[in-house]
Write a protein that holds these residues in place. Structure first.
Motif, PDB file in Angstrom:
ATOM      1  N   UNK A  22       0.891  -1.158  -0.060  1.00  0.00           N
ATOM      2  CA  UNK A  22       0.022  -0.149  -0.001  1.00  0.00           C
ATOM      3  C   UNK A  22       1.020   1.348  -0.124  1.00  0.00           C
ATOM      4  N   UNK A  23       2.044   1.150   0.835  1.00  0.00           N
ATOM      5  CA  UNK A  23       2.952   2.373   0.798  1.00  0.00           C
ATOM      6  C   UNK A  23       3.632   2.502  -0.604  1.00  0.00           C
ATOM      7  N   UNK A  24       3.953   1.583  -1.249  1.00  0.00           N
ATOM      8  CA  UNK A  24       4.422   1.810  -2.584  1.00  0.00           C
ATOM      9  C   UNK A  24       3.248   2.398  -3.646  1.00  0.00           C
ATOM     10  N   UNK A  25       2.278   1.783  -3.509  1.00  0.00           N
ATOM     11  CA  UNK A  25       1.025   2.182  -4.300  1.00  0.00           C
ATOM     12  C   UNK A  25       0.777   3.853  -4.105  1.00  0.00           C
ATOM     13  N   UNK A  26       1.122   4.316  -3.176  1.00  0.00           N
ATOM     14  CA  UNK A  26       1.082   5.697  -2.994  1.00  0.00           C
ATOM     15  C   UNK A  26       1.902   6.449  -3.695  1.00  0.00           C
ATOM     16  N   UNK A  27       3.155   5.801  -3.994  1.00  0.00           N
ATOM     17  CA  UNK A  27       4.342   6.686  -4.750  1.00  0.00           C
ATOM     18  C   UNK A  27       4.245   6.283  -6.119  1.00  0.00           C
ATOM     19  N   UNK A  45      20.289  10.289 -13.873  1.00  0.00           N
ATOM     20  CA  UNK A  45      19.931  10.154 -12.608  1.00  0.00           C
ATOM     21  C   UNK A  45      18.870   9.017 -12.554  1.00  0.00           C
ATOM     22  N   UNK A  46      18.783   8.082 -11.643  1.00  0.00           N
ATOM     23  CA  UNK A  46      17.835   7.001 -11.568  1.00  0.00           C
ATOM     24  C   UNK A  46      16.710   7.430 -10.534  1.00  0.00           C
ATOM     25  N   UNK A  47      15.632   7.984 -11.196  1.00  0.00           N
ATOM     26  CA  UNK A  47      14.718   8.737 -10.206  1.00  0.00           C
ATOM     27  C   UNK A  47      13.672   7.724  -9.861  1.00  0.00           C
ATOM     28  N   UNK A  48      13.360   6.594 -10.747  1.00  0.00           N
ATOM     29  CA  UNK A  48      12.060   5.993 -10.746  1.00  0.00           C
ATOM     30  C   UNK A  48      12.440   4.093 -10.689  1.00  0.00           C
ATOM     31  N   UNK A  49      11.590   3.550 -10.085  1.00  0.00           N
ATOM     32  CA  UNK A  49      11.588   2.163 -10.241  1.00  0.00           C
ATOM     33  C   UNK A  49      10.345   1.827 -11.049  1.00  0.00           C
ATOM     34  N   UNK A  82      12.258  -3.069 -14.044  1.00  0.00           N
ATOM     35  CA  UNK A  82      13.297  -2.365 -14.400  1.00  0.00           C
ATOM     36  C   UNK A  82      13.602  -1.091 -13.720  1.00  0.00           C
ATOM     37  N   UNK A  83      14.901  -0.594 -13.864  1.00  0.00           N
ATOM     38  CA  UNK A  83      15.373   0.500 -13.149  1.00  0.00           C
ATOM     39  C   UNK A  83      15.810   0.456 -11.749  1.00  0.00           C
ATOM     40  N   UNK A  84      16.298  -0.755 -11.356  1.00  0.00           N
ATOM     41  CA  UNK A  84      16.819  -1.242 -10.225  1.00  0.00           C
ATOM     42  C   UNK A  84      17.831  -0.228  -9.583  1.00  0.00           C
ATOM     43  N   UNK A  85      18.510   0.300 -10.389  1.00  0.00           N
ATOM     44  CA  UNK A  85      19.768   1.443 -10.290  1.00  0.00           C
ATOM     45  C   UNK A  85      19.127   2.253  -9.361  1.00  0.00           C
ATOM     46  N   UNK A  86      17.910   2.618  -9.435  1.00  0.00           N
ATOM     47  CA  UNK A  86      17.303   3.769  -8.322  1.00  0.00           C
ATOM     48  C   UNK A  86      17.462   3.363  -7.076  1.00  0.00           C
ATOM     49  N   UNK A  87      17.733   2.049  -6.681  1.00  0.00           N
ATOM     50  CA  UNK A  87      17.852   1.805  -5.285  1.00  0.00           C
ATOM     51  C   UNK A  87      19.076   1.584  -4.767  1.00  0.00           C
ATOM     52  N   UNK A  88      20.103   1.654  -5.674  1.00  0.00           N
ATOM     53  CA  UNK A  88      21.602   1.372  -5.538  1.00  0.00           C
ATOM     54  C   UNK A  88      22.418   2.581  -5.660  1.00  0.00           C
ATOM     55  N   UNK A  89      23.234   3.170  -4.693  1.00  0.00           N
ATOM     56  CA  UNK A  89      24.008   4.281  -4.916  1.00  0.00           C
ATOM     57  C   UNK A  89      25.111   3.887  -6.022  1.00  0.00           C
ATOM     58  N   UNK A  90      25.422   4.509  -6.901  1.00  0.00           N
ATOM     59  CA  UNK A  90      25.205   6.298  -6.970  1.00  0.00           C
ATOM     60  C   UNK A  90      23.768   6.866  -7.638  1.00  0.00           C
ATOM     61  N   UNK A  91      22.831   5.725  -7.534  1.00  0.00           N
ATOM     62  CA  UNK A  91      21.523   6.169  -8.262  1.00  0.00           C
ATOM     63  C   UNK A  91      21.673   6.508  -9.576  1.00  0.00           C
ATOM     64  N   UNK A  92      22.354   6.055 -10.548  1.00  0.00           N
ATOM     65  CA  UNK A  92      22.765   6.330 -11.702  1.00  0.00           C
ATOM     66  C   UNK A  92      22.299   5.193 -12.702  1.00  0.00           C
ATOM     67  N   UNK A  93      21.674   5.561 -13.704  1.00  0.00           N
ATOM     68  CA  UNK A  93      21.109   4.481 -14.749  1.00  0.00           C
ATOM     69  C   UNK A  93      22.331   3.791 -15.580  1.00  0.00           C
ATOM     70  N   UNK A 111      13.056   7.910  -4.455  1.00  0.00           N
ATOM     71  CA  UNK A 111      13.364   8.537  -3.141  1.00  0.00           C
ATOM     72  C   UNK A 111      12.531   8.103  -2.296  1.00  0.00           C
ATOM     73  N   UNK A 112      11.270   7.513  -2.535  1.00  0.00           N
ATOM     74  CA  UNK A 112      10.073   7.465  -1.528  1.00  0.00           C
ATOM     75  C   UNK A 112      10.437   6.035  -1.340  1.00  0.00           C
ATOM     76  N   UNK A 113      10.806   4.873  -2.233  1.00  0.00           N
ATOM     77  CA  UNK A 113      11.156   3.584  -2.035  1.00  0.00           C
ATOM     78  C   UNK A 113      12.297   3.657  -0.909  1.00  0.00           C
ATOM     79  N   UNK A 114      13.268   4.464  -1.232  1.00  0.00           N
ATOM     80  CA  UNK A 114      14.342   4.473  -0.423  1.00  0.00           C
ATOM     81  C   UNK A 114      14.093   4.824   1.018  1.00  0.00           C
ATOM     82  N   UNK A 115      13.191   5.756   1.416  1.00  0.00           N
ATOM     83  CA  UNK A 115      12.582   6.303   2.648  1.00  0.00           C
ATOM     84  C   UNK A 115      12.204   4.989   3.304  1.00  0.00           C
TER      85      UNK A 115
END
Length: 155
Positions: A22-27, A45-49, A82-93, A111-115
């Motif tokens: 549910x929390x992911x769905x809000x993002x 920059x990897x901004x979304x999953x 896809x876009x898993x790079x958004x969860x791993x530093x340096x958050x670059x595709x 950023x919401x997923x990481x929070x």
């Protein structure tokens, strides 16, 4: 926001608890792309999953220093993330996502997923475990493709 049931339908996320889904769905929001469009570009920059609902994505990597030539290293189909790079530093595709067909995705703000991952170490662990498994499978697929390319050129 999208329906939590959509996120729940992805096998890579089946281990998540109901409140985490549910929390992911809000993002999340739905996005659509036309054939030939790029969802994102390598080195950005990897901004979304992304969760692929419909269509086929070609993951492309630059083959020259200027980035003007690209090779497809793998495809992503419905039900894949896809876009898993958004969860791993340096958050670059690490690749570009090219739409081979009309595409419909769920885009989740990284950023919401990481929070959420910071607030729930259990969720963070499970998501990072899936990200590592996916990276390992994709690396293996890229190696196979590279070896087949080398073999076909006679190198």
């Amino acid at each position: 926001m999208i329906a939590p049931e959509i996120i729940e339908s992805f096998s890579d996320l089946e281990d998540l608890q109901e409140n985490e889904i549910k929390a992911l769905a809000t993002l999340a929001e739905e996005e659509r792309y036309k054939p030939g469009e790029y969802i994102f570009q390598e080195d950005s920059p990897a901004a979304k999953l992304y969760l692929l609902l419909e269509g086929r994505i070609e993951m492309m990597m630059a083959t020259n220093a200027e980035g003007t030539q690209r090779a497809m290293v793998m495809t992503v189909g419905p039900g894949e993330i896809f876009g898993w790079s958004s969860l791993v530093e340096p958050y670059q595709l690490t690749a570009s996502a090219h739409c081979a067909t009309p595409v419909r995705v769920v885009a989740i703000t990284a950023s919401g997923v990481r929070a959420l991952m910071t607030m729930s170490c259990s969720m963070g662990y499970r998501l990072m475990q899936k990200a590592c498994q996916t990276a390992s499978h994709r690396l293996r697929a890229t190696r196979v493709q590279l070896l087949s390319t080398i073999g076909s050129t006679g190198a």
